[in-house]
Design a protein around this motif. Structure first.
Motif, short mmCIF file in Angstrom:
data_model
loop_
_atom_site.label_atom_id
_atom_site.label_comp_id
_atom_site.label_asym_id
_atom_site.label_seq_id
_atom_site.Cartn_x
_atom_site.Cartn_y
_atom_site.Cartn_z
N THR A 1 40.61 22.90 84.12
CA THR A 1 41.58 23.50 83.22
C THR A 1 41.70 22.72 81.91
O THR A 1 41.85 21.49 81.93
N CYS A 2 41.60 23.44 80.81
CA CYS A 2 41.74 22.87 79.46
C CYS A 2 40.61 21.91 79.08
O CYS A 2 40.67 21.28 78.02
N LYS B 1 44.43 31.69 76.84
CA LYS B 1 44.59 30.26 77.13
C LYS B 1 45.73 30.03 78.11
O LYS B 1 45.60 29.26 79.06
N VAL C 1 45.53 28.31 81.90
CA VAL C 1 46.23 27.10 82.30
C VAL C 1 47.08 27.35 83.55
O VAL C 1 47.06 26.56 84.50
N GLY D 1 41.42 28.12 80.10
CA GLY D 1 42.43 27.64 79.19
C GLY D 1 41.96 26.60 78.20
O GLY D 1 42.77 26.00 77.49
N SER D 2 40.65 26.37 78.12
CA SER D 2 40.12 25.35 77.20
C SER D 2 39.98 25.93 75.80
O SER D 2 40.17 27.13 75.57
N SER D 3 39.62 25.05 74.86
CA SER D 3 39.45 25.49 73.47
C SER D 3 38.13 24.94 72.92
O SER D 3 38.14 24.14 71.96
#
Length: 406
Positions: free
Chosen positions: A16-17, A87, A91, A49-51
């Motif tokens: 996650t993220c 996103k 998460v 949920g990552s960018s």
């Protein structure tokens, strides 16, 4: 004519993220050092949920496309028009990780010839994504052998009991799971031995607890700055040896190649710094995610994971110690052996490994002089014995078959 494809394909699954843009984090760094070409030799799945700066997050692109074409809200689900995720949903629920599974399956389906082996590395929800992908591969490509190195697999709220998140099927030949000992958020409970079912007794599987919180074994740079880097150092080393043994190639080693005495010394440092590792558990802010709860496997089941848990952190620690200092191990922990000179020689191997030597002194070895001659007084034989209730799977797992010993 299709280009030749390696018989081994590797999938790096982010949690996650987390994404390929990460710095000093195990999945990102291993993926960055993977030899070959993405989609031919390996695949990097950015986390829910990552960018990532180079691609959309999973759930926002058609998983059947390599160029990650944007999804349409309408269209044929079989062609990749699954639910559009954001996103926030990534998460909270891990939304997008099923798309990662589809993306990996589609990638593997296009390889010609098909790989004989799929290796995987994942952390957190990425580690559980490894299990989900293996579950799906068993249905579509049952002859592909799968090997998984999972770092603190956490499924998240509402997902822990899903069949594909809690079942290791027979196509998984080797499964090594690192468990964080000092993560205390209740919503971050791991898929430990209590939560996972193996459908085939032939799967070579082992759980290895390590000190530190949920990120303590993966964020090497951050951990080292806190002078608590040993847990990450060993986890990275074992991940490298595991993947390399099963055919994943790297452009440069992701970890130093620690010799057996250096490994024992790193574990001894972890043991001596255990109070410091314990302080890395989430504080007041972690209460929002389930308060401060000691993980079940550590609270009342640690003996199921390692023999002689008063001294050894995990089964790899015990076994590398036994291989490196065999006479000393048998004397202290198995109440066997009569060759005291061999025991003393083992003790002397630790002369230049400060933490290891101190750990031996702490259990009763006493360097001294008799008549002006240096000697070593030994502890009572069998003094390190204790009640052991280790599970059969843990005890019989072969780490040599995973490449963790020379």
């Amino acid at each position: 004519m299709p280009a030749f494809t390696s018989p081994v394909f590797t999938v790096f699954n982010h949690g996650t993220c987390a994404s390929r843009d990460g710095q000093g984090e195990i999945v990102a760094e291993f993926g960055r050092l993977a030899a070959g070409v993405e989609y031919k030799d390996f695949l990097i799945c950015d986390g829910p949920g990552s960018s990532p700066t180079t691609a959309p997050i999973p759930g926002q692109f058609n998983p059947f496309t390599r160029d990650k074409q944007a999804k349409s809200f309408f269209g044929n689900k079989e062609m990749g028009h699954t639910h559009h995720n954001w996103k926030a949903t990534g998460v909270m629920t891990g939304a997008g990780w099923d798309d990662n599974v589809m993306h990996a399956v589609a990638t593997i389906a296009e390889l010609s010839p098909a790989p004989r082996t799929v290796n995987m590395l994942g952390w957190s929800r990425g580690a559980v994504t490894c299990t989900k992908l293996a579950y799906k591969l068993r249905e579509i490509f049952p002859d592909i052998a799968v090997n998984i190195f999972a770092v603190d697999p956490v499924a998240g709220i509402g997902n822990k009991s899903d069949d594909d998140a809690s079942t290791i099927r027979g196509n998984v030949k080797n499964y090594l799971s690192v468990l964080s000992m000092h993560e205390t958020r209740g919503f971050f409970k791991p898929q430990d031995a209590k939560r996972v079912t193996f459908t085939n007794s032939g799967t070579n599987a082992i759980y290895i607890p390590f000190p530190g919180n949920h990120s303590g074994q993966v964020n090497l740079d951050k951990s080292a700055k806190k002078e608590l880097g040993e847990s990450a150092q060993m986890a990275w080393f074992l991940a490298w040896k595991f993947l390399d043994h099963f055919g994943t190639r790297f452009t440069a080693p992701p970890s130093p190649d620690y010799n057996p005495l250096e490994q024992c010394n790193l574990y001894a440092k972890m043991k001596s710094k255990m109070s410091g590792y314990k302080k890395t558990s989430p504080g007041i802010g972690g209460a929002f995610l389930g308060a401060r709860k000691t993980r079940d496997f550590l609270n009342n089941r640690v003996d199921q994971y390692v023999k002689f848990s008063d001294f050894f952190i995990n089964e790899h620690h015990r076994r590398i110690f036994k291989r490196t200092l065999p006479h000393l191990y048998m004397w202290v922990f198995e109440n066997q052996g009569a060759d005291t000179r061999a025991v003393v020689q083992d003790y002397k191997k630790a002369e230049f490994y400060t933490a290891l030597k101190q750990s031996l002194n702490d259990i009763g070895f006493q360097p001294t002089r008799l008549g002006g001659v240096p000697t070593v007084l030994l502890p009572i034989r069998g003094g390190g014995q204790q009640a052991v209730d280790i599970t059969t799977r843990q005890l019989t797992a072969s780490m040599s078959s995973m490449g963790l010993y020379v």
